[in-house]
Each structure stands twice: as structure tokens, then as C-alpha cells.
Write a protein that holds these residues in place. Structure first.
Motif, PDB file in Angstrom:
ATOM      1  N   HIS A 179       0.995  -1.213   0.140  1.00 12.49           N
ATOM      2  CA  HIS A 179      -0.085  -0.063   0.053  1.00 12.49           C
ATOM      3  C   HIS A 179       0.838   1.276  -0.038  1.00 12.49           C
ATOM      4  O   HIS A 179       0.714   2.055  -0.835  1.00 12.49           O
ATOM      5  N   THR A 180       1.825   1.320   0.993  1.00 17.91           N
ATOM      6  CA  THR A 180       2.531   2.491   1.135  1.00 17.91           C
ATOM      7  C   THR A 180       3.414   2.713  -0.183  1.00 17.91           C
ATOM      8  O   THR A 180       3.943   3.961  -0.550  1.00 17.91           O
ATOM      9  N   GLN A 181       4.017   1.357  -0.968  1.00 17.33           N
ATOM     10  CA  GLN A 181       4.764   1.443  -1.910  1.00 17.33           C
ATOM     11  C   GLN A 181       4.103   2.457  -3.315  1.00 17.33           C
ATOM     12  O   GLN A 181       4.769   3.339  -3.693  1.00 17.33           O
ATOM     13  N   PHE A 182       2.596   2.081  -3.441  1.00 17.59           N
ATOM     14  CA  PHE A 182       2.112   3.011  -4.277  1.00 17.59           C
ATOM     15  C   PHE A 182       1.905   4.344  -3.840  1.00 17.59           C
ATOM     16  O   PHE A 182       1.851   5.206  -5.045  1.00 17.59           O
ATOM     17  N   GLU A 183       1.734   4.626  -2.661  1.00 15.87           N
ATOM     18  CA  GLU A 183       1.318   5.773  -2.036  1.00 15.87           C
ATOM     19  C   GLU A 183       2.451   6.708  -2.300  1.00 15.87           C
ATOM     20  O   GLU A 183       2.509   7.954  -2.668  1.00 15.87           O
ATOM     21  N   LEU A 184       3.814   6.114  -2.046  1.00 20.19           N
ATOM     22  CA  LEU A 184       4.969   6.886  -1.989  1.00 20.19           C
ATOM     23  C   LEU A 184       5.196   7.200  -3.501  1.00 20.19           C
ATOM     24  O   LEU A 184       5.713   8.356  -4.095  1.00 20.19           O
ATOM     25  N   MET A 185       5.064   6.205  -4.740  1.00 19.34           N
ATOM     26  CA  MET A 185       5.047   6.346  -5.922  1.00 19.34           C
ATOM     27  C   MET A 185       4.309   7.648  -6.378  1.00 19.34           C
ATOM     28  O   MET A 185       4.688   8.536  -7.127  1.00 19.34           O
ATOM     29  N   ASN A 186       2.807   7.768  -5.767  1.00 21.88           N
ATOM     30  CA  ASN A 186       1.850   8.502  -6.502  1.00 21.88           C
ATOM     31  C   ASN A 186       2.326  10.052  -5.768  1.00 21.88           C
ATOM     32  O   ASN A 186       2.553  10.946  -6.507  1.00 21.88           O
ATOM     33  N   LEU A 187       2.852   9.884  -4.602  1.00 20.99           N
ATOM     34  CA  LEU A 187       3.426  11.240  -4.006  1.00 20.99           C
ATOM     35  C   LEU A 187       4.625  11.877  -4.709  1.00 20.99           C
ATOM     36  O   LEU A 187       4.743  12.928  -4.912  1.00 20.99           O
ATOM     37  N   GLN A 188       5.298  11.054  -4.989  1.00 23.66           N
ATOM     38  CA  GLN A 188       6.638  11.437  -5.903  1.00 23.66           C
ATOM     39  C   GLN A 188       6.269  11.954  -7.312  1.00 23.66           C
ATOM     40  O   GLN A 188       6.707  12.821  -7.817  1.00 23.66           O
ATOM     41  N   ASP A 189       5.210  11.284  -7.864  1.00 24.94           N
ATOM     42  CA  ASP A 189       4.655  11.732  -9.189  1.00 24.94           C
ATOM     43  C   ASP A 189       4.260  13.242  -9.069  1.00 24.94           C
ATOM     44  O   ASP A 189       4.329  13.992 -10.052  1.00 24.94           O
ATOM     45  N   GLU A 190       3.155  13.286  -8.023  1.00 25.55           N
ATOM     46  CA  GLU A 190       2.478  14.423  -7.673  1.00 25.55           C
ATOM     47  C   GLU A 190       3.615  15.524  -7.451  1.00 25.55           C
ATOM     48  O   GLU A 190       3.377  16.787  -8.310  1.00 25.55           O
TER      49      GLU A 190
END
Lengths: 297, 371
Positions: free
Chosen positions: B175-186
Motif C-alpha cells: 500500500h505504502t509503496q504505491f502511495e510513495l510513488m503517487n506522491l513522488q509523481d505528484e
């Protein structure tokens, strides 16, 4: 199976209550005895105070409590001054212990593990000698013909020996020296557990080294400071030996007043009243503190 | 399109601790907006490299340049980088809000500005309802988000992450992995993360550098690292692989023939993996290694027609639900690991343990390694 569970529950109840039992037997019961005596009149007898109930009159006991001792303590400002002086001496000594002990504890906590062990040993080492002996040793160091005066005279810094022994300075020195380990050990325990990453995180977020100390190290070590302060302040407040041996004859500390009332004047009820008030002076701030700590958590 | 300029340049950096060399003359470029993972085992120097970047350690030699500014001699508190610690290092005596605002307060920014930035950040990491909580009232995942928010609020030029997922349990990790990736994208912030876990590196990073002995041994995208490793070290670091030693017998137009003790003579097809220009040293008689991933091997009960295959017997089977792994002992005595997707739903095992099985793989799937 059921019997086993029952036994386990009993055992647990016993273990949990053990400290309370200890406090009850060795703290509360003796204090209640002292508290009881503080309401009696002194008499020339064995024991030297009147009993709480007089059984001689009729078939029933007559309560013969008096507040005379407390009235006397309030009327003679000698006692108020002694309490204040003791609080003052204990407070200043505690402050000095924090100022000296904090950097020492910090240094020990940050030392290499092998060095740390030696430094801790050095802090604890004085306990291996009798407390009384160490206070006597200070008399030898501080007296007019003592080490310090001889050294200063030999160096030509002074022409006449300084009067250090039998002054308040000597009392402060003695108390700070004797109680410093009680400040260092709890401080060391909290500082040693402090995660270095926490300090790095603060630094990473833009805090300069001094700011890191005040923002992170100091607040996190507050429980250690409080524990150390209590461990120094409480015994220092009632301290008798150090002011008696190192302080001047006129040094009005409550520990000495208590001793004098008890042994010199053989006025056990008044001595008990002095002790009871001393306890109240200690208990009230501690209760406030524990309330504050519970609120903070 | 112009050539992209590196955003973070690590130039010939070394770090010695007494006799020990933690980082050894290391150079690395990281580009803006990248999520770069430094992957290595314990003692590889990866953590030291991250600490050098953060400014907690001073390099013994070399320079660190970020956005054309030389950072080498700047102390940690003056560097435009923020770090998320493995243990999170959230301040226990401050609230969630206090922790997140800390970095801005040290910049002596005005209160209204701090408040609005903190609100924004709390919303971003979904902690708005927890702003007045103390760290000991939070779960591991929430603590991690506090640490992340605290590191992001200063809008650093790069975010440093020390094993960001290591302390989380498996479910939370994904879960956190995708969250981190989204945040980084954003946010588009450049991230450098350090990890010992190849899955963490592959799933998060856009590019990976493998570290060993204080040096970067190979950099590339996750696919490049997995499918085209340049050394046995890298091949073995990423997932499982079967490796056997051999000698080059013949170099043809589109194939190379290698003799191995383990599997006899094998033909390898030319591919991106094996480019004669890239590997000029290979001649007939060279000692090489061949690596084959378990999932690239196909297994059948009958010898496949029209192609070489290796005969063996199944020694052991591991059933993981979606796939199974098999350890197969070849007639030569070599044991290979094979994995197979369990495509069909069935009770019985797909392969008989008693009889023989035949292993084969596409000539393009084998990797030729010189080191």
C-alpha cells in the motif's frame, strides 16, 4: 486446571501488592506513629510523651490530643526560617547538581562503550566508602589548615587561611559532592537511550547544534532531570550530617533542628511535628508534579 | 531534445573510517524527478553514501554537487535535502503537527504561512484528523507518513529515504509503496532511496544502482538490472538465478556456443543481453558464466521436439499458490531451480515427481556473463 489458574491469580495479586505492602509496613506505619506522637505532650517518662488515649480515668479511653506542638512551630519563627533555609539550600544544591551533572551524564552517554563503563564506575566508586568518612575527608580538605588553604598559602595566592569550613559554601560543596551521582545516573539512563537519529533529524530539518539541544535533547531528557532533581532535593532537604559537620553552628537547617529537638531537648512530640511538616513540604510538590506528568502524557 | 543535465552529481567520493573504506571513489549522477534506488547488502556502504549526501558525514575525498551548487562543505542543517529515517526518528515530545512544522519553524517563516503549509501537508499524507496526536498514539504506517511529511514540507531539492518500507508489515508495504510513488509523481521531487531489499528497489525506483564494496557496480532501470545484469553479483542480487560456468567454443553469426560441465553444450542467441561490441573481450576459449532465470525455463514430461533439452528429475517442490518452484536434478548432477505459473486449477501436481522431466529455454533468455 482450575486450581492452577486460581493459584496463578493469587500469586499475581501477591506480586503486584508486594510493593504496596512494603510501603505500608516500612513507610506509612512508621509515619503514622510519628504523626500520632506529634499530637502528644512531652513528659519525663519512658516513652517521653503522653499516650493518645488515657485509659486510667474511666472504663473507656479519653482522647488527649493537642495541637500545641504545631502552634509552637508556627509561633517561633526559628522553625519557619529553618524550613526556608533548608528549602533554599536543597534547591540551590539541586540546581548545581543539574548544571554539573547534565554535561557529565551527556559525556558518559556519548563516550565509547568501553570508556563509558569506566566513567560510570568512577561515578559510582565513592559509594564504596562510607558516607560519613567522605564528609570527614571534606573537613580535612576545607579546614583552615587543610589541603586547599595550605596549597593557596604555598602558592602565595592568599596571606591568611580562608574560612571555608563551617560556612554555607562548605554545606553546598558537601551536598553537591554527595548527591551528584544521584543526578548523573538517571540523567545518563535517559540520555543513553536517546536515539542519535532524532538529533540528526532535527539537524537535517535546519536546526543548528545548540537549537538541536534545546529542541530535542533537553525535552526528551526531562524525565531524567525530574528524577534526578527529586533524588537530590528530597534527601538534601532533610540532610543532617553535612550541615552538622561542615556548616556553621548557626546554620539553621531543619535536619539539625529535628535532631536537637529529638536528642538534645528530648521533646519527641515537637520533633515529630517538625518531621510531619517536612513530609508535607515534600509530598505536595511531588503530587503536583505527578499530576502534571499525567496531564502531559 | 537536449541532453538532460544531472541534478545530483557525486564525483569521486570516498569515505574512510579509520582503516575501513566505506565508500570508495564513487561517482554517480541522478537526474531531476528521478526515484533512484541504491541497493546493496549490509556493509556495502549504501547507508554511508546516503549520510554523506545528507551531510551527517564529511567525505574523505570527492565532491557532491546538487543543482550546480557544491554541497561538499555545507553542514546538514544548511543543505536543501531532507531525509526520512528508517526508524522514522519522529520527535516523541511533539505532536504530529509540531513534527511536521518543525523544519519550517527553523526557517523562521511567518506563522500563517507555516500553518497553511502544514495543513496542506497533513491533507496530502491523510493525517489531518491526527494533527494533535503524540507519536506514541500512532500506528507504524501513520508514523511513517509523519516522517515523510516532515521531510517533504521544506520542499527539498531531493528527498533521501533510508529503507522506507523496511519497518512495515507486508500488506502495508504494498500500500505504502504505491502511495510513495503517487506522491513522488505528484510533487516531482527527486528521491534517492537506500535499501537492501531488491523488491523494494525494483517496485519503487525508476533507476537502480547496485553497490558492493563501496562502489556502484551497475546502474540501470529495474528491467535492465533483472534481465541484463552485467555480473554474477548483480544477477544473483536480483531474484533467483541458475548460474553455470563454461568455456566459449564457437562464435557464430547470431549465436555463441558455450560448453558447460553442468548442462553440456549450449547455444546462446545474440540479443541486447549479449552484444559483441559491448563485450569485446570474448573469444573462443574465454571463461564465461551462463545465467538462466527459473521462470525462463520450461518443463515438460516429454522431450520437446526440434530443440535441445536437458533431462532431470524433480527433487523438491514449493507451492506458493499462484506459482510453484521446483528443484530439478539433471542427469549431470547439477540442480536447477525452475518456477512455473499455476495457470490451471487442479488438485494433483502438475508434474510427476517419479518420472523424468525435460528442461529447455529460449536461446535468447540465457544471459552470458564475463564476471
Amino acid at each position: 486446571m482450575k486450581a492452577y489458574k486460581q493459584r496463578a491469580r493469587l500469586w499475581r495479586a501477591f506480586v503486584i501488592r508486594l510493593p504496596y505492602l512494603w510501603l505500608l509496613l516500612f513507610f506509612l506505619a512508621p509515619f503514622l506513629i510519628v504523626f500520632k506522637i506529634s499530637f502528644a505532650d512531652p513528659v519525663l517518662a519512658q516513652p517521653p510523651f503522653t499516650p493518645l488515649f488515657d485509659w486510667t480515668q474511666a472504663g473507656w479511653g479519653v482522647l488527649q490530643a493537642t495541637l500545641d506542638n504545631y502552634r509552637f512551630l508556627v509561633s517561633d519563627n526559628l522553625y519557619a526560617l529553618s524550613y526556608l533555609k533548608s528549602i533554599w539550600v536543597a534547591a540551590i544544591s539541586t540546581l548545581l547538581c543539574v548544571l554539573l551533572g547534565y554535561p557529565m551524564a551527556y559525556g558518559i552517554a556519548r563516550a565509547r562503550p568501553d570508556v563509558r563503563f569506566i566513567l560510570l564506575l568512577l561515578v559510582i566508586l565513592p559509594f564504596w566508602t562510607s558516607f560519613l568518612l567522605r564528609v570527614y575527608a571534606w573537613m580535612g580538605i576545607l579546614s583552615t589548615k587543610g589541603l586547599i588553604n595550605n596549597a593557596l598559602l604555598a602558592l602565595g595566592v592568599i596571606d591568611e587561611p580562608l574560612q571555608i569550613l563551617y560556612t554555607d559554601t562548605a554545606v553546598f560543596l558537601g551536598i553537591v559532592y554527595s548527591y551528584l551521582p544521584f543526578m548523573i545516573l538517571p540523567l545518563y539512563a535517559t540520555l543513553e537511550r536517546l536515539d542519535i537519529r532524532m538529533l540528526e533529524a532535527a539537524s537535517d530539518l535546519g536546526a543548528r547544534p545548540m537549537t538541536v539541544f534545546w529542541d530535542v535533547t533537553f525535552p526528551i531528557s526531562r524525565p531524567g532531570i525530574i528524577a534526578g532533581c527529586l533524588l537530590v532535593f528530597i534527601p538534601a532537604l532533610g540532610e543532617y550530617v553535612i550541615p552538622a559537620l561542615l556548616g556553621g553552628l548557626d546554620s539553621l537547617m531543619i535536619g539539625r533542628q529535628l535532631y536537637d529537638e529529638f536528642y538534645a531537648n528530648r521533646d519527641w512530640p515537637l520533633a515529630s511535628a517538625v518531621a510531619s511538616i517536612l513530609l508535607v513540604i515534600l509530598v505536595v510538590p511531588m503530587m503536583l508534579l505527578s499530576r502534571y506528568q499525567r496531564a502531559a502524557a | 531534445m537536449s541532453v538532460r543535465e544531472p541534478f545530483i552529481r557525486i564525483q569521486g567520493v570516498s569515505k574512510h573510517f579509520g582503516e575501513v573504506t566505506a565508500v570508495d571513489d564513487l561517482s554517480l549522477d541522478v537526474y531531476q524527478g528521478e526515484l533512484f534506488a541504491i541497493l546493496g547488502g549490509s556493509g556495502s556502504g549504501k547507508t554511508t553514501l546516503l549520510r554523506l549526501l545528507a551531510g551527517f558525514e564529511q567525505p574523505s575525498a570527492g565532491r557532491i554537487v546538487i543543482d550546480d551548487v557544491d554541497m561538499t562543505d555545507l553542514p546538514a542543517f544548511e543543505r536543501p535535502l531532507n531525509m526520512m529515517f528508517q526508524s522514522y526518528a519522529v520527535f516523541p515530545h511533539m505532536t504530529v503537527e509540531g513534527n511536521i512544522a518543525y523544519g519550517l519553524k527553523k526557517e523562521s517563516m511567518d506563522k500563517a504561512e507555516i500553518a497553511s503549509r502544514v495543513d496542506e501537508m497533513l491533507a496530502l499524507v491523510r493525517l489531518s484528523d491526527f494533527r494533535h496526536r503524540k507519536p506514541h498514539q500512532l500506528s507504524g504506517g501513520q508514523l511513517q507518513r509523519v516522517a515523510l511529511a516532515r521531510a517533504l514540507i521544506k520542499r527539498p531539492k531531493a528527498l533521501l529515504l533510508d529503507e522506507p518500507l523496511a519497518a512495515l508489515d507486508k500488506r502495508l508495504r504494498e500500500h505504502t509503496q504505491f502511495e510513495l510513488m503517487n506522491l513522488q509523481d505528484e510533487l516531482g521531487v527527486t528521491c534517492i532511496l537506500v535499501t537492501h531489499d531488491q523488491e523494494e528497489a525494483m517496485s519503487l525506483a525508476s533507476r537502480i544502482g547496485v553497490m558492493d564494496g563501496g562502489q556502484i557496480v551497475q546502474t540501470g532501470t529495474p528491467t535492465e538490472m533483472y534481465e541484463y545484469p552485467e555480473s554474477r553479483f548483480v544477477a544473483e542480487f536480483f531474484g533467483t538465478t541458475n548460474i553455470f560456468e563454461g568455456v566459449v567454443r564457437d562464435i557464430g553469426e547470431a549465436t555463441i556456443r558455450v560448453h558447460t560441465d553442468a548442462c553440456g553444450t549450449l547455444d546462446l542467441a545474440f540479443d541486447l543481453a549479449f552484444d559483441m561490441d559491448a563485450e569485446p573481450g570474448i573469444t573462443v576459449g574465454s571463461r564465461v558464466w551462463i545465467a538462466v532465470r527459473p521462470e525462463k525455463i520450461s518443463m515438460s514430461e516429454r522431450a520437446p521436439v526440434g530443440g535441445p533439452s536437458l533431462r532431470g528429475q524433480i527433487l523438491r517442490l514449493g507451492y506458493y499458490g499462484n506459482y510453484s518452484t521446483y528443484r530439478v536434478k539433471l542427469d549431470t548432477g547439477e540442480v536447477l531451480q525452475v518456477s512455473e505459473q499455476n495457470r490451471a486449477r487442479r488438485q494433483a501436481r502438475a508434474h510427476d515427481r517419479q518420472g523424468h522431466v525435460y528442461l529447455s529455454w529460449d536461446a535468447k533468455s540465457a544471459i552470458l556473463l564475463r564476471r
